[in-house]
Motif scaffolding. Structure first.
Motif, PDB file in Angstrom:
ATOM      1  N   ASP A  79      47.571  51.678  45.676  1.00 35.59           N
ATOM      2  CA  ASP A  79      47.480  51.656  44.223  1.00 35.59           C
ATOM      3  C   ASP A  79      46.046  51.386  43.792  1.00 35.59           C
ATOM      4  OD1 ASP A  79      49.939  52.461  43.611  1.00 35.59           O
ATOM      5  OD2 ASP A  79      50.717  50.502  42.984  1.00 35.59           O
ATOM      6  N   HIS A 104      48.035  63.729  48.703  1.00 36.39           N
ATOM      7  CA  HIS A 104      48.697  63.295  47.474  1.00 36.39           C
ATOM      8  C   HIS A 104      47.782  62.379  46.661  1.00 36.39           C
ATOM      9  CE1 HIS A 104      50.202  59.557  49.535  1.00 36.39           C
ATOM     10  NE2 HIS A 104      49.998  60.352  50.554  1.00 36.39           N
ATOM     11  N   LYS A 106      47.722  59.636  42.976  1.00 33.82           N
ATOM     12  CA  LYS A 106      48.322  59.058  41.766  1.00 33.82           C
ATOM     13  C   LYS A 106      47.163  58.514  40.929  1.00 33.82           C
ATOM     14  CE  LYS A 106      51.186  55.315  39.982  1.00 33.82           C
ATOM     15  NZ  LYS A 106      51.823  54.038  40.284  1.00 33.82           N
ATOM     16  N   PHE A 140      50.888  58.561  33.789  1.00 29.90           N
ATOM     17  CA  PHE A 140      50.354  58.728  35.150  1.00 29.90           C
ATOM     18  C   PHE A 140      50.449  60.184  35.579  1.00 29.90           C
ATOM     19  CE2 PHE A 140      51.303  54.237  35.072  1.00 29.90           C
ATOM     20  CZ  PHE A 140      50.242  53.684  35.763  1.00 29.90           C
ATOM     21  N   TYR A 142      51.006  62.355  39.006  1.00 29.23           N
ATOM     22  CA  TYR A 142      51.396  62.312  40.426  1.00 29.23           C
ATOM     23  C   TYR A 142      51.202  63.712  40.992  1.00 29.23           C
ATOM     24  CZ  TYR A 142      53.872  58.095  38.874  1.00 29.23           C
ATOM     25  OH  TYR A 142      54.192  56.876  38.321  1.00 29.23           O
ATOM     26  N   ASP A 144      51.301  66.037  44.676  1.00 27.23           N
ATOM     27  CA  ASP A 144      51.687  66.042  46.101  1.00 27.23           C
ATOM     28  C   ASP A 144      51.551  67.439  46.672  1.00 27.23           C
ATOM     29  OD1 ASP A 144      52.853  63.528  47.269  1.00 27.23           O
ATOM     30  OD2 ASP A 144      53.763  63.577  45.270  1.00 27.23           O
TER      31      ASP A 144
END
Ligand code: UD1
Length: 431
Positions: A79, A104, A106, A140, A142, A144
């Motif tokens: 994080d 990936h 975030k 957020f 995300y 992938d």
């Protein structure tokens, strides 16, 4: 606090380019080795990005004031400090860099200056084409890679976007196979990012044209790189010199990157002389009106629109400014009106009735470049101008007050103290 009526004279050294640095720092995440980056501007946007990398596990060390060593070999996907990410626009480059490195990512939706809606749909379109699923949920992002790795693709940008072009270059650098970006943006900082990545082992061709080809490589190695000088910082000092009727030698610039600004300044009657890595700007005794339209590079930069507007307030005659990049970049005009400027805005067009002497007033720095415009207007005005929220200016100008005062301006940071929540700085007048 600016005491107006000063004329800028002398020499000023331009720092490294903000918009290159804010992509090169995330790019360092993908390097399997130590990067030494010279000409790193000391501004809050780069400080925040370096802090984000450090919190992800990077080792960061300043070798001198403007040279930083970044070692991301031990960074792991964890994080990130989302509060910091939310504050800057360039945090979107972490999507491309993290996808390239980890498969990936975030991040938060990017922050930055508010010029109306600033979508990132073209970034997402690019990541999708490279084989990543991207979801935006509760602020957020995300992302992938569907099979753990990105794959080269052909991507046509529906809008000429600096951020999308650079983000796709980042993601494609370590992808398998070849990526072709069509209708790419051509700004100098795009070439700089490509040169940085190529010097670390990437294979990127055509940066600076509207078709960029990225042949994916297995890995990037460490190395040294010097960031180009900041086109917009240089342009701001050029406009400030012209607006105050001064004479300033602007050093450590690439004059070719400034041609769009030099050409428009010459139309106002200002003399601009290029010599090697300098430009000399000599203000005219009276400035002439001009019409300006902002466009992607090599057009007149949208980031120079507010400083140029401040200059046109003190030029003779009626000038027309057309904003060709953003929907809503004239909010700062209200602040100039407080100083006596006569400006009518209709959508993306501002009509500036020049020739009025501006008078000092309390005004806000609505955003980074609008803040610089307020300081220029304050130097041209009679009396005292107080610009609040200078933290916006600190995002993108290294030592702005120090550099202007060295040229003869009369500017003081009056009182800067933390608000009770410990986050936002406020500027209050004392005495
Ligand atoms: C970058 C610069 C900013 C500069 C701008 C234009 C950084 C950190 N910021 O911002 O200083 O003003 O380039 O030179 O480098 N757009 C979309 N969809 C997208 C992306 C952009 O519609 O996915 C639109 C924007 O809303 C805007 C236009 O395209 O109207 C150009 O934006 P873009 O070039 O992407 O600007 P930024 O990368 O945000």
């Amino acid at each position: 606090m600016i005491h107006g009526g000063t004329t800028l004279r002398g020499e000023v050294e331009i720092s490294g380019a903000k918009n290159a640095a804010v992509a090169i720092i995330p790019a360092a995440l993908m390097v399997d080795g130590v990067c030494v980056i010279e000409n790193m501007p000391q501004i809050s946007d780069t400080e925040m990005l370096l802090t984000i990398l450090r919190e992800l596990g990077a080792r960061i060390r300043f070798l001198n004031r403007s040279t930083v060593e970044i070692d991301c070999r031990n960074v792991c996907m964890q994080d990130a400090p989302y509060d910091l990410m939310r504050k800057i626009r360039a945090s979107y480059y972490l999507i491309g860099a993290m996808l390239g490195r980890f498969g990936h990512a975030k991040t938060t939706m990017p922050g930055g200056c508010n010029f109306g809606v600033r979508p990132i749909d073209q970034h997402i379109k690019g990541m999708n084409a490279l084989g990543a699923d991207v979801d935006v949920k509760a602020g957020f992002v995300y992302a992938d890679a569907r099979d753990g790795k990105l794959h080269g693709a052909r991507i046509y940008l529906d809008k000429v976007s600096v951020g999308a072009t650079m983000n796709i270059i980042l993601a494609a650098t370590l992808a398998q196979g070849r990526t072709i970006i069509e209708n790419a943006a051509r700004e100098p900082h795009i070439v700089d990012l490509a040169n940085f990545l190529n010097s670390m082992g990437a294979d990127i061709r055509g940066a600076g044209t509207d078709t960029v080809k990225v042949n994916g490589v297995e890995k990037l190695h460490g190395g040294s790189y010097a960031i180009i000088p900041d086109q917009i910082e240089a342009g701001t000092y050029m406009v400030a010199a012209a607006a105050t009727g001064g004479e300033v030698l602007i050093k450590n610039v690439i004059p070719r990157h400034l041609e769009c600004i030099s050409a428009k300044l010459r139309e106002t009657g200002t003399i601009v002389l290029e010599n090697g890595d300098t430009v000399l700007v000599k203000g005219a005794s009276s400035l002439r009106k001009i019409n300006v339209k902002t466009l992607p590079y090599p057009g007149f930069p949208t980031d120079m629109q507010p400083p140029m507007c401040a200059l046109l307030c003190v030029a003779g005659g009626t000038s027309v400014i057309t904003e060709g990049v953003y929907d809503n970049r004239f909010k700062y005009v209200n602040e100039l009106r407080k100083m006596g400027a006569e400006i009518q805005v209709d959508g993306r067009v501002a009509v500036v009735e020049g020739g009025h002497r501006l008078s000092g007033a309390p005004v806000m720095a609505c955003d980074l470049r609008a803040g610089a415009a307020m300081v220029i207007a304050g130097m041209c005005a009679s009396g005292t101008t107080v610009v609040e929220d200078v933290r916006f200016i600190e995002r993108g100008y290294e030592n702005f007050v120090g550099k202007l005062n060295a040229l003869g301006a009369d500017i003081h940071i009056v009182d800067e103290r933390e608000e009770s929540d410990g986050r936002d700085k406020i500027l209050t007048m004392i005495g």
